[in-house]
Scaffold this motif. Structure first.
Motif: not given
Length: 312
Positions: A165-194
């Motif tokens: 009611d005070d226009d304070r935003p709250l981030l929700m739906d944290l179901g897609s959250m994961n580690r910030a840094r993802i190191e992609v090594r090779g095309s198979r890993e790239a496809m998995t991330v994609q």
């Protein structure tokens, strides 16, 4: 119709209020609020405190889905921040060969940022610049807390931001959250991330680097900065920058490779438009981090006039 047989069981069902128990506390079912692919949200009332809560029920159809629900619970528990939705209680409920994850969350009556923007659009109004900056600062503040812990939200969009009611935003739906840094090594890993991004990151808010993941690269939390830019654009224009492209069936993957175009009709200050352009940079390596964005927002807020001109 009057002669139709009365099903007493059904009548009793309608009259009695369904109740559930989480953490030894009783809650009464009030009404359905929302429904998604594998989850639905009910409005419930605490039997003891009389407060309203949102009960998110996630159907876990296999072990992986259960693990994902468990991760969502853990993500909520990791934060105690005014701009991240808190978790009141949770429970895993087994029954009939199925598992459901129950997440009890505070009920925010005003709803999502998207529903507020939709109402403005219906009225033919725009959000005043100072209000945009204040809400945006809160979103950035919640995101900074996530990034500071080494995580990324990965699905930031106006429907995943609640406004109290005070226009304070709250981030929700944290179901897609994961580690910030993802190191992609090779095309198979790239496809998995994609593939993962295609499933978990909403297409019209998805960062360019997640559409065609390179074979050897590092994906980091700056995917959120892109989504953040899309949210800011949506607050200014009352629709996301790629919503229409997606609705028309054109390629979002192609559109995000070019710099975002701000319509000539945009009525906001040059400062706000420059901020938007600096956030929505297609090349992730040239995109700023959340600390820089917060500094810019703070700077714009301190220079913006106190008189709120309602734009029509």
């Amino acid at each position: 119709l009057n002669n139709a047989p009365v099903n007493m069981g059904q009548t009793l069902c309608v009259c009695s209020r369904g109740s559930i128990t989480i953490d030894s506390k009783k809650y009464y079912f009030v009404q359905k609020l929302d429904e998604g692919g594998f989850s639905f949200v009910d409005l419930v009332e605490g039997a003891k405190d009389g407060h309203f809560y949102a009960l998110k029920k996630i159907l876990c159809h296999d072990r992986q889905a259960r693990q994902e629900a468990q991760t969502e619970v853990e993500m909520h528990q990791m934060f105690n921040h005014p701009n991240i939705l808190s978790l009141v209680a949770h429970s895993f409920v087994e029954g009939g060969g199925k598992t459901e994850a129950w997440l009890l969350l505070p009920y925010i009556r005003k709803g999502t940022l998207w529903s507020v923007l939709e109402k403005l659009r219906e009225k033919g109004s725009l959000m005043p610049e100072k209000q945009i900056l204040k809400i945006f600062r809160g979103i950035c503040s919640g995101l900074k807390a996530i990034h500071d812990k080494g995580y990324a939200h990965r699905d930031l969009k106006p429907t995943n931001v609640l406004l109290d009611d005070d226009d304070r935003p709250l981030l929700m739906d944290l179901g897609s959250m994961n580690r910030a840094r993802i190191e992609v090594r090779g095309s198979r890993e790239a496809m998995t991330v994609q593939d993962w991004a295609a499933q978990r990151c909403t297409i019209s808010y998805r960062a360019p680097e997640l559409f065609n993941v390179e074979s050897h690269c590092i994906i980091d939390e700056r995917t959120d900065i892109w989504s953040l830019g899309c949210v800011l654009y949506c607050m200014m224009m009352l629709e996301g920058p790629y919503d229409l492209i997606f609705q028309k069936g054109d390629s979002v993957a192609l559109a995000v490779q070019n710099p975002v175009t701000i319509p000539a009709s945009c009525r906001y200050s040059e400062g706000l438009r420059v901020l938007l352009s600096s956030i929505m940079v297609s090349n992730a390596q040239e995109r700023p981090n959340i600390v820089w964005v917060l500094d810019q927002v703070q700077d714009l807020l301190s220079h913006s006039p106190n008189t709120q001109t309602n734009m029509v």
